[in-house]
Write a protein that holds these residues in place. Sequence first.
Motif, mmCIF file in Angstrom:
data_model
loop_
_atom_site.group_PDB
_atom_site.id
_atom_site.type_symbol
_atom_site.label_atom_id
_atom_site.label_comp_id
_atom_site.label_asym_id
_atom_site.label_seq_id
_atom_site.Cartn_x
_atom_site.Cartn_y
_atom_site.Cartn_z
ATOM 1 N N UNK A 9 1.154 -1.093 0.143
ATOM 2 C CA UNK A 9 -0.114 0.237 0.133
ATOM 3 C C UNK A 9 0.839 1.169 0.183
ATOM 4 N N UNK A 10 1.878 1.079 0.999
ATOM 5 C CA UNK A 10 2.550 2.701 1.257
ATOM 6 C C UNK A 10 3.486 2.869 -0.067
ATOM 7 N N UNK A 55 18.274 -0.812 3.662
ATOM 8 C CA UNK A 55 18.038 -1.975 4.706
ATOM 9 C C UNK A 55 17.299 -1.920 5.491
ATOM 10 N N UNK A 56 15.794 -1.023 4.866
ATOM 11 C CA UNK A 56 14.099 -1.280 5.110
ATOM 12 C C UNK A 56 13.924 -1.450 4.309
ATOM 13 N N UNK A 58 11.673 -5.412 2.918
ATOM 14 C CA UNK A 58 12.070 -6.328 2.840
ATOM 15 C C UNK A 58 11.825 -7.040 1.266
ATOM 16 N N UNK A 60 11.352 -10.367 -1.359
ATOM 17 C CA UNK A 60 11.340 -11.346 -1.792
ATOM 18 C C UNK A 60 11.021 -12.010 -2.690
ATOM 19 N N UNK A 65 14.182 -14.246 1.133
ATOM 20 C CA UNK A 65 13.585 -13.356 1.245
ATOM 21 C C UNK A 65 15.564 -13.022 0.454
ATOM 22 N N UNK A 85 8.120 -5.222 0.755
ATOM 23 C CA UNK A 85 7.249 -5.419 2.091
ATOM 24 C C UNK A 85 7.888 -4.206 2.695
ATOM 25 N N UNK A 86 7.916 -2.281 3.156
ATOM 26 C CA UNK A 86 9.103 -2.556 4.177
ATOM 27 C C UNK A 86 8.448 -2.868 5.511
ATOM 28 N N UNK A 87 10.065 -3.410 5.770
ATOM 29 C CA UNK A 87 10.701 -3.586 7.190
ATOM 30 C C UNK A 87 9.374 -2.193 7.957
ATOM 31 N N UNK A 88 9.716 -3.579 9.331
ATOM 32 C CA UNK A 88 8.548 -3.449 10.040
ATOM 33 C C UNK A 88 9.657 -3.328 11.429
ATOM 34 N N UNK A 89 9.618 -2.222 11.830
ATOM 35 C CA UNK A 89 10.973 -2.065 12.476
ATOM 36 C C UNK A 89 11.228 -0.992 14.115
ATOM 37 N N UNK A 90 11.659 -1.021 14.530
ATOM 38 C CA UNK A 90 11.375 1.119 15.062
ATOM 39 C C UNK A 90 12.816 0.663 16.594
ATOM 40 N N UNK A 91 12.479 1.235 18.092
ATOM 41 C CA UNK A 91 13.125 1.192 18.492
ATOM 42 C C UNK A 91 12.822 1.059 19.703
#
Lengths: 91, 148
Positions: A9-10, A55-56, A58, A60, A65, A85-91
Amino acid sequence: MAIEVRIPTVLRKHTDGEGKVSGEGSTLAELFDDLGGRNQGLHQALVGSDGQLHRFINVYLNDEDVRFLGGIQTPLQDGDTVSILPAVAGG
Amino acid sequence: MTRAEIQGRIDLDRQTFDALVAHARSDAPYEVCGFLAGADGQVNRHYQIPNAARSMTFYTMDPKAMLRAMNDMDDSGSELIAIYHSHTHTEAFPSATDVELAAYPDAVYLIVSLQDDTPVVRGFDIVEGKITERSVFVDGAQAPGGNR
């Protein structure tokens, strides 16, 4: 060589809202160049100025991957499906 | 407590809320992460996704597990409702990294904080760097936002 690419979507702002697009290429890099030829924004979202995948993001190939295949040089075959797919990441 | 403008709400049932907290506690002090999916804003699927970073301060969803969950949502006609992760030592508010890497503007970002004895779950929309908060309701009652 037709490769189906599933667009999240993004990133659909770069594909006129389409969730699936088709591209050509014998490697992922060629495929993204092909897609980028039609929309530079999509290319910039996927590939950095160093020519490597962001890096962020993904990517496939048929649910594997590509980091564990050949990265952006992963070979493609007719009928393959590439998913992004955008990675799902954070802090 | 850090606050953002409140717009809208997210509804969870008690079982889901408790499952989020249990997941957060299961790997503390490392951060955990996952998805909630369903239909019409009603959660009916919970996916625990391994944190590939296995860190106390960072999470990144295991790429393959994440794809499997996304494909399962597609196959079952479910929509992604929320992306959750835990903060084991800080409040339930998006960190600078959370904002920088937020790539799913249609999902609610839930953060489970284990900073205090009573776990706190807060929800946020993070769209192009802007944070707005959603009130979290559990079985129809507003969940406490914590003291700090």
